[in-house]
Design a protein around this motif. Structure first.
Motif, PDB file in Angstrom:
ATOM      1  N   MET A 191      -0.247 -46.930  -3.003  1.00 39.22           N
ATOM      2  CA  MET A 191      -0.973 -45.906  -2.252  1.00 39.22           C
ATOM      3  C   MET A 191      -0.470 -44.526  -2.675  1.00 39.22           C
ATOM      4  SD  MET A 191      -1.039 -45.217   1.876  1.00 39.22           S
ATOM      5  CE  MET A 191       0.742 -44.909   1.899  1.00 39.22           C
ATOM      6  N   PRO A 192      -1.366 -43.640  -3.187  1.00 36.98           N
ATOM      7  CA  PRO A 192      -0.926 -42.290  -3.567  1.00 36.98           C
ATOM      8  C   PRO A 192      -0.450 -41.510  -2.334  1.00 36.98           C
ATOM      9  CG  PRO A 192      -3.100 -42.799  -4.450  1.00 36.98           C
ATOM     10  CD  PRO A 192      -2.797 -43.863  -3.440  1.00 36.98           C
ATOM     11  N   ILE A 193       0.715 -40.888  -2.467  1.00 35.44           N
ATOM     12  CA  ILE A 193       1.245 -40.142  -1.322  1.00 35.44           C
ATOM     13  C   ILE A 193       1.539 -38.682  -1.652  1.00 35.44           C
ATOM     14  CG2 ILE A 193       2.246 -42.177  -0.213  1.00 35.44           C
ATOM     15  CD1 ILE A 193       4.980 -41.181  -1.256  1.00 35.44           C
ATOM     16  N   GLN A 194       1.752 -38.359  -2.936  1.00 36.47           N
ATOM     17  CA  GLN A 194       2.146 -36.987  -3.236  1.00 36.47           C
ATOM     18  C   GLN A 194       2.065 -36.712  -4.730  1.00 36.47           C
ATOM     19  OE1 GLN A 194       6.276 -35.997  -2.474  1.00 36.47           O
ATOM     20  NE2 GLN A 194       5.744 -33.955  -1.781  1.00 36.47           N
ATOM     21  N   SER A 195       1.735 -35.466  -5.063  1.00 33.44           N
ATOM     22  CA  SER A 195       1.808 -34.968  -6.434  1.00 33.44           C
ATOM     23  C   SER A 195       2.715 -33.745  -6.437  1.00 33.44           C
ATOM     24  CB  SER A 195       0.418 -34.595  -6.962  1.00 33.44           C
ATOM     25  OG  SER A 195      -0.403 -35.747  -7.093  1.00 33.44           O
ATOM     26  N   VAL A 196       3.751 -33.794  -7.245  1.00 31.32           N
ATOM     27  CA  VAL A 196       4.740 -32.720  -7.294  1.00 31.32           C
ATOM     28  C   VAL A 196       4.531 -31.918  -8.575  1.00 31.32           C
ATOM     29  CG1 VAL A 196       7.182 -32.133  -7.268  1.00 31.32           C
ATOM     30  CG2 VAL A 196       6.366 -34.135  -5.994  1.00 31.32           C
ATOM     31  N   LEU A 197       4.243 -30.641  -8.422  1.00 30.75           N
ATOM     32  CA  LEU A 197       4.005 -29.756  -9.557  1.00 30.75           C
ATOM     33  C   LEU A 197       5.306 -29.100  -9.998  1.00 30.75           C
ATOM     34  CD1 LEU A 197       2.018 -28.150 -11.444  1.00 30.75           C
ATOM     35  CD2 LEU A 197       1.936 -26.431  -9.604  1.00 30.75           C
TER      36      LEU A 197
END
Length: 326
Positions: A241-247
């Protein structure tokens, strides 16, 4: 008069320094036989007859009262001289089990003590979360055992709880982390990183929170670094399950500028499963880009259910001030 005050003040400082030096020179380690033991996680540790014998302790007519344990807790020493630190080892209270109640350490007897992890957890009042700090200099916490017949050692005793309970607690704060110190990007300083993302664009990490209280979200904090001429992204998935994208921002590429950029991010997610498979995927449009994981930190709540020989628990809603966990 002014000169007399200055002289008196200087004399007081001198007395303080002399007293401090004397106290340091009279360490408990200055006399007697000492035996060094280590721990690497928080919990209750057992020392039995064979353990002491293997350490080299003379077990002949060894009395329980003479056994003493010293140690100054866990974590790194403070960097600032103004912060408190012990000048010497302090004695720790231990629990003794004298099966024959004869006062002597026999074959079936043992002692228990609470050992520590080199990593410390601190409660952050502003976020109501627990944050970890690894020990950069040691993977162990050390204790020192000695036999001293002159005075009795400190002991843990049972204490009756007086009065009715004022609160019913059914769940508690639980936390875990992953941090591997294996690569220093510029071969200088205290900042180290773990897994590298370049050819291998994906890494998987597993966490477990038995008896997870699904009524509360799980907080995840993660820290990354990237060396890329284009912006980088670390995508986090838990149990697919996608929970976060960190740039992570791009570096300038100019001479004598930063080697890599870093980014710290935190978010909440819900899970109905206590076993968590965390998959981290790295991407950048720069073909020569590299990324690194610094740490992953998880805060959750678990149901207050005994599922092992002992259970360490705490409830953050009861904390009135910031403190260091035992």
């Amino acid at each position: 008069l002014h000169q007399m005050k200055k002289t008196f003040f200087f004399f007081l400082i001198l007395l303080f320094l002399v007293d401090n030096l004397i106290s340091q020179n009279s360490s408990v380690l200055a006399s007697g036989d000492w035996y060094k033991i280590s721990t690497n996680r928080d919990g209750i540790y057992k020392l039995d007859y064979s353990d002491l014998e293997n350490l080299g302790v003379n077990m002949s007519n060894l009395t329980f009262n003479s056994v003493k344990l010293y140690g100054n807790g866990k974590g790194m020493l403070p960097e600032l001289n103004s912060e408190f630190r012990y000048n010497d080892l302090i004695e720790n209270a231990i629990k003794v089990y004298d099966q024959n109640t004869n006062g002597f350490f026999d074959q079936n007897d043992y002692i228990l003590f609470f050992g520590h992890s080199p990593t410390v957890w601190r409660f952050n009042e502003s976020t109501s979360l627990f944050n970890h700090e690894i020990n950069l200099y040691s993977d162990y916490v050390y204790f020192f055992l000695t036999i001293n017949n002159n005075t009795n050692g400190k002991r843990i005793y049972s204490k009756n709880i007086v009065g009715p309970s004022s609160r019913n607690i059914t769940s508690f704060n639980s936390f875990d982390f992953y941090e591997l110190e294996q690569e220093n990007l510029i071969s200088s300083g205290r900042q180290w990183f773990g897994e590298r993302f370049n050819v291998q664009q994906e890494h998987v990490f597993n966490f477990s929170f038995p008896n997870l209280d699904v009524n509360y979200p799980i907080n995840i904090s993660s820290s990354f670094a990237a060396r890329s001429l284009q912006n980088s992204v670390f995508n986090l998935n838990v149990n697919s399950m996608p929970i976060q994208s960190v740039l992570v921002n791009k570096i300038s590429g100019a001479y004598a500028t930063e080697y890599a950029k870093t980014s710290i991010s935190t978010t909440n997610f819900n899970s109905s499963e206590h076993n968590l498979e965390l998959k981290i995927q790295y991407s950048s449009s720069d073909n020569g880009a590299k990324g690194w994981l610094n740490y992953i930190e998880l805060n959750s709540r678990r149901k207050l259910i005994m599922d092992a020989d002992y259970l360490l628990f705490r409830d953050a809603s009861l904390f009135a001030r910031q403190f260091l966990l035992p």
